[in-house]
Design a protein around this motif. Structure first.
Motif, PDB file in Angstrom:
ATOM      1  N   VAL A 106       0.834  -1.203   0.000  1.00  0.00           N
ATOM      2  CA  VAL A 106       0.000   0.000   0.000  1.00  0.00           C
ATOM      3  C   VAL A 106       0.870   1.256   0.000  1.00  0.00           C
ATOM      4  CG1 VAL A 106      -2.024  -1.037   1.065  1.00  0.00           C
ATOM      5  CG2 VAL A 106      -0.196  -0.110   2.511  1.00  0.00           C
ATOM      6  N   GLN A 107       0.245   2.372  -0.342  1.00  0.00           N
ATOM      7  CA  GLN A 107       0.974   3.622  -0.519  1.00  0.00           C
ATOM      8  C   GLN A 107       1.722   4.064   0.734  1.00  0.00           C
ATOM      9  OE1 GLN A 107      -1.120   7.584  -0.997  1.00  0.00           O
ATOM     10  NE2 GLN A 107      -0.356   7.327  -3.081  1.00  0.00           N
ATOM     11  N   ARG A 108       1.098   3.932   1.912  1.00  0.00           N
ATOM     12  CA  ARG A 108       1.764   4.418   3.121  1.00  0.00           C
ATOM     13  C   ARG A 108       3.014   3.605   3.443  1.00  0.00           C
ATOM     14  NH1 ARG A 108      -1.328   2.863   8.645  1.00  0.00           N
ATOM     15  NH2 ARG A 108      -1.850   0.705   8.217  1.00  0.00           N
ATOM     16  N   VAL A 109       3.031   2.309   3.089  1.00  0.00           N
ATOM     17  CA  VAL A 109       4.233   1.493   3.261  1.00  0.00           C
ATOM     18  C   VAL A 109       5.307   1.940   2.276  1.00  0.00           C
ATOM     19  CG1 VAL A 109       5.185  -0.831   2.997  1.00  0.00           C
ATOM     20  CG2 VAL A 109       3.025  -0.493   4.212  1.00  0.00           C
ATOM     21  N   ARG A 110       4.917   2.154   1.021  1.00  0.00           N
ATOM     22  CA  ARG A 110       5.885   2.601   0.013  1.00  0.00           C
ATOM     23  C   ARG A 110       6.502   3.940   0.405  1.00  0.00           C
ATOM     24  NH1 ARG A 110       1.496   1.570  -3.502  1.00  0.00           N
ATOM     25  NH2 ARG A 110       1.600   3.696  -4.340  1.00  0.00           N
ATOM     26  N   HIS A 111       5.674   4.857   0.878  1.00  0.00           N
ATOM     27  CA  HIS A 111       6.179   6.172   1.261  1.00  0.00           C
ATOM     28  C   HIS A 111       7.106   6.078   2.475  1.00  0.00           C
ATOM     29  CE1 HIS A 111       2.860   8.684  -0.897  1.00  0.00           C
ATOM     30  NE2 HIS A 111       3.594   7.957  -1.723  1.00  0.00           N
ATOM     31  N   PHE A 112       6.792   5.199   3.423  1.00  0.00           N
ATOM     32  CA  PHE A 112       7.650   5.036   4.592  1.00  0.00           C
ATOM     33  C   PHE A 112       9.016   4.489   4.187  1.00  0.00           C
ATOM     34  CE2 PHE A 112       9.257   2.675   8.289  1.00  0.00           C
ATOM     35  CZ  PHE A 112       9.228   3.686   9.253  1.00  0.00           C
ATOM     36  N   LEU A 113       8.995   3.493   3.297  1.00  0.00           N
ATOM     37  CA  LEU A 113      10.255   2.930   2.826  1.00  0.00           C
ATOM     38  C   LEU A 113      11.103   3.985   2.132  1.00  0.00           C
ATOM     39  CD1 LEU A 113       8.976  -0.449   1.324  1.00  0.00           C
ATOM     40  CD2 LEU A 113      10.449  -0.190   3.327  1.00  0.00           C
ATOM     41  N   ARG A 114      10.447   4.808   1.326  1.00  0.00           N
ATOM     42  CA  ARG A 114      11.179   5.816   0.546  1.00  0.00           C
ATOM     43  C   ARG A 114      11.588   7.022   1.383  1.00  0.00           C
ATOM     44  NH1 ARG A 114       7.458   8.686  -3.498  1.00  0.00           N
ATOM     45  NH2 ARG A 114       7.033   9.829  -1.571  1.00  0.00           N
ATOM     46  N   ASP A 115      10.646   7.572   2.143  1.00  0.00           N
ATOM     47  CA  ASP A 115      10.880   8.857   2.807  1.00  0.00           C
ATOM     48  C   ASP A 115      11.494   8.725   4.198  1.00  0.00           C
ATOM     49  OD1 ASP A 115       9.713   9.954   0.539  1.00  0.00           O
ATOM     50  OD2 ASP A 115       7.710  10.026   1.453  1.00  0.00           O
ATOM     51  N   ASP A 116      11.035   7.758   4.984  1.00  0.00           N
ATOM     52  CA  ASP A 116      11.516   7.632   6.362  1.00  0.00           C
ATOM     53  C   ASP A 116      12.747   6.742   6.479  1.00  0.00           C
ATOM     54  OD1 ASP A 116       8.474   8.234   6.471  1.00  0.00           O
ATOM     55  OD2 ASP A 116       9.161   8.730   8.493  1.00  0.00           O
ATOM     56  N   LEU A 117      12.788   5.683   5.687  1.00  0.00           N
ATOM     57  CA  LEU A 117      13.925   4.769   5.751  1.00  0.00           C
ATOM     58  C   LEU A 117      14.988   5.077   4.709  1.00  0.00           C
ATOM     59  CD1 LEU A 117      12.156   1.352   6.466  1.00  0.00           C
ATOM     60  CD2 LEU A 117      13.068   3.026   8.079  1.00  0.00           C
ATOM     61  N   GLY A 118      14.697   6.044   3.830  1.00  0.00           N
ATOM     62  CA  GLY A 118      15.698   6.476   2.866  1.00  0.00           C
ATOM     63  C   GLY A 118      15.918   5.532   1.708  1.00  0.00           C
ATOM     64  N   GLY A 119      14.966   4.645   1.453  1.00  0.00           N
ATOM     65  CA  GLY A 119      15.087   3.759   0.307  1.00  0.00           C
ATOM     66  C   GLY A 119      14.836   4.514  -0.986  1.00  0.00           C
ATOM     67  N   GLY A 120      15.634   4.288  -1.986  1.00  0.00           N
ATOM     68  CA  GLY A 120      15.421   4.937  -3.271  1.00  0.00           C
ATOM     69  C   GLY A 120      14.305   4.255  -4.048  1.00  0.00           C
ATOM     70  N   GLU A 121      13.976   4.830  -5.186  1.00  0.00           N
ATOM     71  CA  GLU A 121      12.915   4.260  -6.012  1.00  0.00           C
ATOM     72  C   GLU A 121      13.242   2.836  -6.437  1.00  0.00           C
ATOM     73  OE1 GLU A 121      10.028   5.455  -6.514  1.00  0.00           O
ATOM     74  OE2 GLU A 121      10.353   7.427  -5.624  1.00  0.00           O
ATOM     75  N   THR A 122      14.523   2.558  -6.683  1.00  0.00           N
ATOM     76  CA  THR A 122      14.916   1.206  -7.090  1.00  0.00           C
ATOM     77  C   THR A 122      14.645   0.197  -5.984  1.00  0.00           C
ATOM     78  OG1 THR A 122      16.636   2.057  -8.564  1.00  0.00           O
ATOM     79  CG2 THR A 122      16.828  -0.241  -7.860  1.00  0.00           C
ATOM     80  N   GLU A 123      14.961   0.573  -4.749  1.00  0.00           N
ATOM     81  CA  GLU A 123      14.733  -0.320  -3.620  1.00  0.00           C
ATOM     82  C   GLU A 123      13.248  -0.540  -3.367  1.00  0.00           C
ATOM     83  OE1 GLU A 123      16.925   2.086  -3.661  1.00  0.00           O
ATOM     84  OE2 GLU A 123      18.800   0.970  -3.470  1.00  0.00           O
ATOM     85  N   VAL A 124      12.468   0.521  -3.485  1.00  0.00           N
ATOM     86  CA  VAL A 124      11.022   0.394  -3.302  1.00  0.00           C
ATOM     87  C   VAL A 124      10.436  -0.522  -4.379  1.00  0.00           C
ATOM     88  CG1 VAL A 124       8.817   1.616  -3.311  1.00  0.00           C
ATOM     89  CG2 VAL A 124      10.791   2.604  -2.130  1.00  0.00           C
ATOM     90  N   LYS A 125      10.904  -0.363  -5.610  1.00  0.00           N
ATOM     91  CA  LYS A 125      10.407  -1.220  -6.689  1.00  0.00           C
ATOM     92  C   LYS A 125      10.770  -2.676  -6.431  1.00  0.00           C
ATOM     93  CE  LYS A 125      10.333  -1.757 -11.703  1.00  0.00           C
ATOM     94  NZ  LYS A 125      10.774  -1.216 -13.011  1.00  0.00           N
ATOM     95  N   ARG A 126      11.982  -2.930  -5.955  1.00  0.00           N
ATOM     96  CA  ARG A 126      12.384  -4.311  -5.630  1.00  0.00           C
ATOM     97  C   ARG A 126      11.486  -4.897  -4.551  1.00  0.00           C
ATOM     98  NH1 ARG A 126      18.329  -4.765  -3.820  1.00  0.00           N
ATOM     99  NH2 ARG A 126      17.644  -6.936  -3.576  1.00  0.00           N
ATOM    100  N   TRP A 127      11.179  -4.096  -3.543  1.00  0.00           N
ATOM    101  CA  TRP A 127      10.266  -4.518  -2.472  1.00  0.00           C
ATOM    102  C   TRP A 127       8.923  -4.924  -3.058  1.00  0.00           C
ATOM    103  CZ3 TRP A 127      10.018  -4.849   2.959  1.00  0.00           C
ATOM    104  CH2 TRP A 127       8.742  -4.807   3.523  1.00  0.00           C
TER     105      TRP A 127
END
Length: 216
Positions: A106-127
């Protein structure tokens, strides 16, 4: 008349819309964006979509609880197969989507991974691709193992499992996941999307779906 508070891009809300349509239950769709600031959080302290207001100050959050309420209150036609084993399988199939796949993408998980944990778009896509691939592979194998294959997931008519599956497949496409590896799931989807109960529940059929200007 009951009110369903949701948003056009909310697959959990889409599940509920399909269920209401399959049962022929009249309801009023309320875009969350039409409410005053803070009103939805007051109605539903969880703050998540959707929520069902069935009158008397009763607000039910979470699509799983809403679907159970609908099935118990309006039992005909049932969204579940008659056979107890198939009923359990349909519930398990749906729970895998709602509790495992959807909850992790879901969006809030994706945003947390990207914004709070510092994951880049590539890492979020892999997730996303990891959990979607595992989830859909399990669903495909579940259908392959059915003792008696049926046109829809577990019945000759669409129901509990199907109304969870179709929105999740739509989400997967939006997130860039290739579904060609799941022919049994695609076959069920092809049957569902021809039905008005599914078509009228689609995001683009909702009044709050973003309108684009027509070309001059």
């Amino acid at each position: 008349m009951m009110r369903l508070i949701s948003r056009w891009q909310n697959s959990a809300g889409e599940r509920v819309r399909i269920a209401l349509n399959l049962k022929g239950i009249a309801y009023h769709y309320v875009p969350v964006s039409s409410l005053e600031p803070g009103e939805y959080r007051r109605l539903n302290p969880q703050g998540l979509l959707p929520a069902l207001d069935f009158g008397g100050g009763h607000i039910v959050p979470q699509s799983s609880a809403i679907l159970a309420y609908i099935e118990e209150t309006y039992p005909d036609p049932s969204l579940l197969p008659e056979d107890p084993a198939l009923r359990a399988m349909a519930r398990g199939f749906a729970a895998h989507i709602a509790s495992e796949m959807h909850a992790l993408t879901v969006q809030r998980v994706r945003h947390f991974l990207r914004d709070d944990l510092g994951g880049g778009e590539t890492e979020v896509k892999r997730w996303l691709q990891h959990w979607l691939r595992l989830g859909f592979a399990a669903l495909e194998e579940t259908l392959a193992q059915r003792q008696s294959p049926s046109p829809f997931c577990f019945s000759d008519s669409p129901g509990w499992a199907d109304l969870h599956l179709i929105p999740q497949m739509n989400n997967a496409r939006r997130l860039g996941h290739d579904l060609l590896a799941y022919p049994l799931l695609l076959a069920v989807e092809q049957r569902c999307v021809t039905l008005d109960a599914f078509r009228s529940a689609r995001p683009e059929a909702q009044p709050d779906f973003p309108k684009t200007d027509s070309p001059a």
